[in-house]
Design an enzyme around this catalytic site. Sequence first.
Site, PDB file in Angstrom:
ATOM      1  N   TYR A 202       0.862  -1.179   0.000  1.00 27.72           N
ATOM      2  CA  TYR A 202       0.000   0.000   0.000  1.00 27.72           C
ATOM      3  C   TYR A 202       0.904   1.236   0.000  1.00 27.72           C
ATOM      4  O   TYR A 202       1.602   1.498   0.981  1.00 27.72           O
ATOM      5  CB  TYR A 202      -0.894   0.022   1.234  1.00 27.72           C
ATOM      6  CG  TYR A 202      -2.117  -0.866   1.151  1.00 27.72           C
ATOM      7  CD1 TYR A 202      -3.381  -0.313   0.995  1.00 27.72           C
ATOM      8  CD2 TYR A 202      -2.009  -2.244   1.247  1.00 27.72           C
ATOM      9  CE1 TYR A 202      -4.510  -1.109   0.934  1.00 27.72           C
ATOM     10  CE2 TYR A 202      -3.125  -3.059   1.180  1.00 27.72           C
ATOM     11  CZ  TYR A 202      -4.379  -2.484   1.023  1.00 27.72           C
ATOM     12  OH  TYR A 202      -5.501  -3.290   0.961  1.00 27.72           O
ATOM     13  N   HIS A 234      -4.222  -3.008  -7.832  1.00 28.06           N
ATOM     14  CA  HIS A 234      -5.432  -3.622  -7.294  1.00 28.06           C
ATOM     15  C   HIS A 234      -6.535  -2.594  -7.078  1.00 28.06           C
ATOM     16  O   HIS A 234      -7.678  -2.780  -7.468  1.00 28.06           O
ATOM     17  CB  HIS A 234      -5.108  -4.324  -5.977  1.00 28.06           C
ATOM     18  CG  HIS A 234      -6.304  -4.849  -5.243  1.00 28.06           C
ATOM     19  ND1 HIS A 234      -7.054  -4.071  -4.385  1.00 28.06           N
ATOM     20  CD2 HIS A 234      -6.875  -6.073  -5.229  1.00 28.06           C
ATOM     21  CE1 HIS A 234      -8.033  -4.798  -3.874  1.00 28.06           C
ATOM     22  NE2 HIS A 234      -7.948  -6.008  -4.371  1.00 28.06           N
ATOM     23  N   HIS A 235      -6.206  -1.491  -6.423  1.00 27.54           N
ATOM     24  CA  HIS A 235      -7.199  -0.420  -6.273  1.00 27.54           C
ATOM     25  C   HIS A 235      -6.500   0.917  -6.043  1.00 27.54           C
ATOM     26  O   HIS A 235      -5.333   0.969  -5.656  1.00 27.54           O
ATOM     27  CB  HIS A 235      -8.206  -0.726  -5.150  1.00 27.54           C
ATOM     28  CG  HIS A 235      -7.681  -0.509  -3.760  1.00 27.54           C
ATOM     29  ND1 HIS A 235      -7.622  -1.515  -2.810  1.00 27.54           N
ATOM     30  CD2 HIS A 235      -7.219   0.595  -3.113  1.00 27.54           C
ATOM     31  CE1 HIS A 235      -7.133  -1.039  -1.678  1.00 27.54           C
ATOM     32  NE2 HIS A 235      -6.888   0.248  -1.836  1.00 27.54           N
ATOM     33  N   HIS A 302      -2.980   0.358  -3.997  1.00 26.27           N
ATOM     34  CA  HIS A 302      -2.690  -0.993  -3.517  1.00 26.27           C
ATOM     35  C   HIS A 302      -2.134  -1.812  -4.678  1.00 26.27           C
ATOM     36  O   HIS A 302      -2.791  -1.990  -5.700  1.00 26.27           O
ATOM     37  CB  HIS A 302      -3.978  -1.629  -2.970  1.00 26.27           C
ATOM     38  CG  HIS A 302      -3.811  -3.052  -2.543  1.00 26.27           C
ATOM     39  ND1 HIS A 302      -4.877  -3.866  -2.259  1.00 26.27           N
ATOM     40  CD2 HIS A 302      -2.705  -3.814  -2.343  1.00 26.27           C
ATOM     41  CE1 HIS A 302      -4.447  -5.055  -1.910  1.00 26.27           C
ATOM     42  NE2 HIS A 302      -3.119  -5.048  -1.956  1.00 26.27           N
ATOM     43  N   HIS A 383     -16.904  -4.366  -2.570  1.00 29.18           N
ATOM     44  CA  HIS A 383     -15.488  -4.748  -2.528  1.00 29.18           C
ATOM     45  C   HIS A 383     -15.256  -5.956  -1.625  1.00 29.18           C
ATOM     46  O   HIS A 383     -15.573  -5.939  -0.436  1.00 29.18           O
ATOM     47  CB  HIS A 383     -14.643  -3.587  -2.006  1.00 29.18           C
ATOM     48  CG  HIS A 383     -13.175  -3.884  -1.942  1.00 29.18           C
ATOM     49  ND1 HIS A 383     -12.408  -4.100  -3.061  1.00 29.18           N
ATOM     50  CD2 HIS A 383     -12.331  -4.014  -0.886  1.00 29.18           C
ATOM     51  CE1 HIS A 383     -11.160  -4.342  -2.704  1.00 29.18           C
ATOM     52  NE2 HIS A 383     -11.087  -4.302  -1.388  1.00 29.18           N
ATOM     53  N   HIS A 385     -12.064  -9.427  -1.688  1.00 25.14           N
ATOM     54  CA  HIS A 385     -10.870  -9.901  -2.376  1.00 25.14           C
ATOM     55  C   HIS A 385     -11.183 -11.211  -3.103  1.00 25.14           C
ATOM     56  O   HIS A 385     -12.338 -11.427  -3.501  1.00 25.14           O
ATOM     57  CB  HIS A 385      -9.721 -10.030  -1.387  1.00 25.14           C
ATOM     58  CG  HIS A 385      -9.216  -8.701  -0.892  1.00 25.14           C
ATOM     59  ND1 HIS A 385      -8.272  -8.563   0.098  1.00 25.14           N
ATOM     60  CD2 HIS A 385      -9.540  -7.431  -1.249  1.00 25.14           C
ATOM     61  CE1 HIS A 385      -8.040  -7.279   0.323  1.00 25.14           C
ATOM     62  NE2 HIS A 385      -8.796  -6.577  -0.488  1.00 25.14           N
ATOM     63  N   MET A 458     -11.813  -8.837   2.642  1.00 25.86           N
ATOM     64  CA  MET A 458     -12.572  -7.672   3.061  1.00 25.86           C
ATOM     65  C   MET A 458     -14.027  -7.883   2.668  1.00 25.86           C
ATOM     66  O   MET A 458     -14.334  -8.689   1.780  1.00 25.86           O
ATOM     67  CB  MET A 458     -12.035  -6.393   2.423  1.00 25.86           C
ATOM     68  CG  MET A 458     -10.679  -5.950   2.933  1.00 25.86           C
ATOM     69  SD  MET A 458     -10.215  -4.335   2.275  1.00 25.86           S
ATOM     70  CE  MET A 458      -8.657  -4.081   3.145  1.00 25.86           C
TER      71      MET A 458
END
Length: 552
Positions: A202, A234-235, A302, A383, A385, A458
């Site tokens: 992150y 990833h985001h 991320h 959201h 994973h 998550m």
Amino acid sequence: MMTVLFSRIKSTLFLLFLPCFCSGQPAPPLLRFSIFLDPSNMVYLRWDHDKQELMMFELQVLTTGWVAFGFSPHGELPGSDIVIGGVFPNGSIYFSDCHVADETTLEEDESQDYQLLSVTENKTSTTMLFKRHLRTCDPNDLDITVDTVRLIAAFGTDDTVQFFKGQRFSKSLFLMRYRGEPSGDLCVFLFQFAVPAEETKYACTFIPLPMVKQKHHIYKFEPVITPHNITLVHHILVYACGNASVIPNGIDDCYGANPDFALCSQVLVGWAVGGESYQFPDEAAVSIGTPWDPQYIRLEIHYSNFDLLPGLIDSSGVRIYYTPELRKYDVGVLQTGIFPFPVHFIPPGAKSYRSYGLCNSSQFDEMNGMLVPDLHVFAYLLHTHLSGRGVKAAQYRNGEQLRIICEDNKYDFRLQEIRDMKEILIIKPGDEILVECNFQTLDRSGITFGGPSTMNEMCLTFLFYYPRNNISSCMGYPDILYIAHVLKQEASDAVEAMMAMDFVDWDNDTVKIAEKAAKEADQVVMIKAINVSPPSEKFVGGEMDLALMFQE
């Protein structure tokens, strides 16, 4: 009246129509949405839908042979709902509504529920325009719903239809969109970063917002992903920083040794895998330029470097569009779901395991510092994973379910995007929001814990609403000590309870026992306001029986 000869054989499908000679071509329809369905940009889809529950598609493919388009239940071929069409060299056209019976058999539907509007061919491409109802009542046709759909596109080089031998692509897509995209001014926020050879990273930095002399509205944003790093990012989240924040310099781990890089909790805009640009509604947008607005943002990216590749450099970020032409309301974002860690867990070997997070908004006025007006929710972002299979959020008032706020029962990790509500939804202070996530861990031998890594899990729903207030998140988690005791594990506090999960003999029975205990357990609700740390903590002592949630 056209006739068709259909031959049901394995691996090869022959369709034959009488010639159709047309005096002219209709004007192209105004379809608001479009996307390429393949990485080489050979298959282009445009689509739109109307109030009569009809959806129109235009498929343009770089081939002069047959083309096919359809829907798959979960991404595989058997059970798929397919239409195939094209133009023969003599000018006659063919088109048929079919389904895939098994890995080698394509059959024509008895009920032909796709209506062909036109199919044309030039020297390089074939374009097929057709429409269908969202629900056709044909068991061989898949319904088009608010869930993520798995699309299939295929084509051949000539008009001998060999569906199982042609080039074929699949893509997850959300079809039920409700707005188009205007143009506007822009400002670009990017940063360069040497991505470490770590599975999860992150990276955060702080960037000043434009120094405008009067109030402006951010009305649109879009991701800017370094092309060769599309599988690495990833985001991306952009958080608003209050003017009292102490802003650190440089780039650092968002949740590492320096807590200043975790400052600012109010999400402004967000992007995740599979998402695209997003435009706010005509009546609301994100405010900047007033004394109450942020002067800085925290940019969080991320990275998931699963292959531990060294030497990667990334320059991804977001492009933000803003304008002095103001909307009526300011936008806010409320993060709901399960508080990610330290007590969220999912057992191994589970075909289906549901987790729950409760938001009780009765403390919003106190945390906000003034009365919180009704939240007008216009969009959402779901959201999880890799083990997430479904996400659902419901609204309750006085213990009674009012409605499902949003859901996707065929959730795909590779398609995470902001989706508009069909209609504005009102949440009143005091209402409760319950988020349910369905996980599958058949491929895992150990417990999956909640956490930031892509291999952690998550369960979150971001609700986009207006008018803005100071609440940034409202999430819950079940009493882990209660769950441990139901599983007959000895523990005196939450830490011991989490450690005890590793000693459970996980099988189908214990998975269901844990899931039921998580429903029955009291929930701790964590409410956080902008730049307030630590968050306010509210214990919900059995106000709702989660086992009765999500009444259909």
